[in-house]
Design a protein around this motif. Structure first.
Motif, PDB file in Angstrom:
ATOM      1  N   ASN A 189     -31.068  -9.952  17.633  1.00 18.17           N
ATOM      2  CA  ASN A 189     -29.819  -9.565  18.285  1.00 18.17           C
ATOM      3  C   ASN A 189     -29.596 -10.385  19.549  1.00 18.17           C
ATOM      4  O   ASN A 189     -29.930  -9.940  20.645  1.00 18.17           O
ATOM      5  CB  ASN A 189     -29.813  -8.068  18.610  1.00 18.17           C
ATOM      6  N   PRO A 190     -28.992 -11.571  19.422  1.00 21.35           N
ATOM      7  CA  PRO A 190     -28.753 -12.374  20.622  1.00 21.35           C
ATOM      8  C   PRO A 190     -27.731 -11.745  21.569  1.00 21.35           C
ATOM      9  O   PRO A 190     -27.632 -12.140  22.717  1.00 21.35           O
ATOM     10  CB  PRO A 190     -28.243 -13.708  20.062  1.00 21.35           C
ATOM     11  N   GLY A 201     -19.936  -4.317  11.232  1.00 24.11           N
ATOM     12  CA  GLY A 201     -19.760  -4.130  12.670  1.00 24.11           C
ATOM     13  C   GLY A 201     -20.733  -4.900  13.533  1.00 24.11           C
ATOM     14  O   GLY A 201     -20.579  -4.929  14.756  1.00 24.11           O
ATOM     15  N   THR A 202     -21.763  -5.506  12.956  1.00 25.92           N
ATOM     16  CA  THR A 202     -22.701  -6.283  13.760  1.00 25.92           C
ATOM     17  C   THR A 202     -22.091  -7.633  14.128  1.00 25.92           C
ATOM     18  O   THR A 202     -21.208  -8.146  13.441  1.00 25.92           O
ATOM     19  CB  THR A 202     -24.046  -6.513  13.025  1.00 25.92           C
ATOM     20  N   PHE A 203     -22.557  -8.183  15.232  1.00 29.47           N
ATOM     21  CA  PHE A 203     -22.067  -9.462  15.727  1.00 29.47           C
ATOM     22  C   PHE A 203     -23.052 -10.567  15.405  1.00 29.47           C
ATOM     23  O   PHE A 203     -24.263 -10.348  15.401  1.00 29.47           O
ATOM     24  CB  PHE A 203     -21.876  -9.419  17.247  1.00 29.47           C
ATOM     25  N   ARG A 204     -22.530 -11.747  15.197  1.00 30.25           N
ATOM     26  CA  ARG A 204     -23.345 -12.947  15.008  1.00 30.25           C
ATOM     27  C   ARG A 204     -22.755 -14.048  15.874  1.00 30.25           C
ATOM     28  O   ARG A 204     -21.553 -14.070  16.152  1.00 30.25           O
ATOM     29  CB  ARG A 204     -23.351 -13.405  13.548  1.00 30.25           C
ATOM     30  N   GLY A 205     -23.616 -14.969  16.290  1.00 35.05           N
ATOM     31  CA  GLY A 205     -23.148 -16.086  17.094  1.00 35.05           C
ATOM     32  C   GLY A 205     -24.106 -17.249  17.012  1.00 35.05           C
ATOM     33  O   GLY A 205     -25.275 -17.084  16.644  1.00 35.05           O
ATOM     34  N   LEU A 206     -23.620 -18.417  17.337  1.00 32.17           N
ATOM     35  CA  LEU A 206     -24.442 -19.623  17.344  1.00 32.17           C
ATOM     36  C   LEU A 206     -23.889 -20.610  18.358  1.00 32.17           C
ATOM     37  O   LEU A 206     -22.708 -20.604  18.675  1.00 32.17           O
ATOM     38  CB  LEU A 206     -24.515 -20.253  15.953  1.00 32.17           C
ATOM     39  N   THR A 207     -24.780 -21.450  18.864  1.00 34.97           N
ATOM     40  CA  THR A 207     -24.398 -22.487  19.815  1.00 34.97           C
ATOM     41  C   THR A 207     -23.964 -23.729  19.041  1.00 34.97           C
ATOM     42  O   THR A 207     -24.609 -24.116  18.069  1.00 34.97           O
ATOM     43  CB  THR A 207     -25.585 -22.842  20.729  1.00 34.97           C
ATOM     44  N   PHE A 210     -28.251 -18.319  22.025  1.00 35.19           N
ATOM     45  CA  PHE A 210     -27.552 -18.367  20.748  1.00 35.19           C
ATOM     46  C   PHE A 210     -27.975 -19.566  19.882  1.00 35.19           C
ATOM     47  O   PHE A 210     -27.525 -19.688  18.750  1.00 35.19           O
ATOM     48  CB  PHE A 210     -26.039 -18.345  20.958  1.00 35.19           C
ATOM     49  N   SER A 211     -28.837 -20.418  20.413  1.00 34.30           N
ATOM     50  CA  SER A 211     -29.358 -21.521  19.608  1.00 34.30           C
ATOM     51  C   SER A 211     -30.646 -21.135  18.885  1.00 34.30           C
ATOM     52  O   SER A 211     -31.111 -21.860  18.016  1.00 34.30           O
ATOM     53  CB  SER A 211     -29.605 -22.757  20.483  1.00 34.30           C
TER      54      SER A 211
END
Length: 169
Positions: A101-102, A39-45, A95-96
């Motif tokens: 937790n971004p 359920g956790t979120f991840r992201g990147l630029t 997000f870079s």
């Protein structure tokens, strides 16, 4: 069909010069987001986003082969490509960086498959993680677009190592 050509034999430049030359191509800026099984979120630029095909609707982006997030994006069935708008430079920077937790304090909504869609973006593409191709020091991800939305506004650009925007309409 053989898609591999013979390797180039002579290079007249080093990596720093190549990177500088690439920086002269203005790109849009995206944040790729996904949701893990817990359920956790991840992201990147990422600025390596491009269209591939209209039928079927395919897009691509790439990620460094040594990136910590490579197993996350390789293993998930879906992700969202959020095209950042002018004024969202802080999101690009957030997000870079490597942070716990971004998403903290970031407004988002969930797609039909539970992926985070960032608020205020100029467009987003929810993709099925169709294929991945290791190439050089990166992995190329091809996503089949299942949903997308457009919110026309000035785009956030990256050129010559700096952020900018498209001209006013």
């Amino acid at each position: 069909m053989n898609t591999r050509a013979p390797r180039a034999t002579v290079r007249g430049f080093d990596s720093a010069h190549f990177r500088h030359a690439l920086s002269q191509f203005a790109t849009g800026v995206t944040v790729i987001t996904t949701r893990l099984a817990d359920g956790t979120f991840r992201g990147l630029t990422a600025s390596s986003f491009n269209s591939v095909s209209l039928e079927p609707p395919l897009v691509l982006w790439s990620l460094g082969a040594g990136a910590n997030s490579l197993p996350i994006f390789s293993g998930n069935s879906h992700y969202v490509i959020n095209v950042l708008a002018a004024g969202q430079q802080e999101l690009a920077m957030r997000f870079s960086r490597r942070t716990d937790n971004p998403f903290e304090g970031v407004e988002y909504e969930l797609s039909r498959t539970g992926q985070p869609i960032l608020k205020g973006v100029s467009a987003w593409f929810e993709c099925h993680n169709r294929s991945r191709y290791p190439e050089g020091d990166h992995v190329i991800f091809v996503g089949e677009v299942e949903q997308c939305a457009v919110h026309p506004q000035q785009a956030l650009l990256f050129h010559g190592g700096q952020f900018g925007t498209t001209p006013q309409r």
